[in-house]
Design an enzyme around this catalytic site. Structure first.
Site: not given
Ligand SMILES: [Zn+2]
Length: 242
Positions: A55, A57, A170
């Protein structure tokens, strides 16, 4: 077989390098940065041939252009007209196929965190890159999508084979665990997992990859049985201060 190595960058991102010895190909998933990723590949003796983005970001694409300039790699990414991803060579979406050597990856559309979001699943080797959709004990925040979308993602990913390794973007696991135990304090598998996570983190070790089996047993978002239950858990997590 494929080898996957995580490069920890920024505060809590993992950039994944996936290498196929037979073909010599290396795929980078969601390069948040360029220099640390190039250095990691060089130290492994791996030549980066592709980037797969999940995506738009910045902490998933900011390394795209620098890595492409240094390696000539091909960039595969979703079509997000509002947030074009830098350096894209090939746009992919639901049902498309990607590949590394002779291994095939299935492109899954998993919107919710962002309006357009992809996951990459390699069924032959039971590897899944989830970006910011599914985390160890968590799921992505709904910045641009709806609870219905993310609940559908949870149902779909939960149905993958239990041994599937989940490489998320993450290291949020300990914070997610603090919330998860408030949702299911009576879940013995969760309590045991939280102890293991605390041990790993205290030793400075990653808690990713996780597996579909472990998430089915312990992830409060994957375990939500209705969209309403999912939505209330997601809303509670958004304001949770553990
Ligand atoms: Zn993100």
């Amino acid at each position: 077989m494929l080898e996957v190595v995580g490069v920890p960058v920024l505060a809590d991102n993992y950039v994944w390098l996936m290498h196929d010895k037979a073909s010599g190909e290396t795929v980078v998933v969601d390069p948040a940065v360029d220099a640390a990723v190039l250095a990691a590949a060089a130290s492994l003796g791996w030549r980066i041939s592709q980037i797969w983005n999940t995506h738009w970001h910045d902490d998933h694409v900011a390394g795209n252009v620098g890595i492409k300039a240094a390696t000539g790699c091909r960039i595969i990414a979703p079509d997000d007209p509002e947030h074009p991803i830098p350096g894209v060579d090939r746009i992919v979406g639901e049902g498309d196929r990607v590949g590394i050597g002779t291994f095939e990856g299935h492109v899954l559309s998993t919107p919710g965190h962002t309006r357009v979001h992809l996951a990459y699943h390699l069924p032959d080797v039971a590897i899944l890159f989830t970006g910011d959709t599914l985390f160890a004990l968590g799921c992505g925040r709904l910045f641009e999508g709806t609870p219905d979308q993310m609940f559908a993602n949870m149902r779909r990913l939960a149905a993958l084979p239990p041994e599937t390794l989940i490489y998320c973007a993450h290291e949020y696991t300990q914070a997610n665990a603090r919330f998860a135990v408030t949702v299911e304090p009576g879940n013995a598998a969760l309590m045991e997992r939280v102890r293991e996570i605390d041990t790993e983190r205290a030793a400075g070790r990653p808690t990713v990859p996780t597996t579909i089996a472990d998430e089915r047993d312990t992830n409060p978002f994957l375990r939500a049985s209705t969209v309403a239950e999912f939505a209330s858990r997601r809303a509670a997590k958004d304001v949770f201060r553990g």
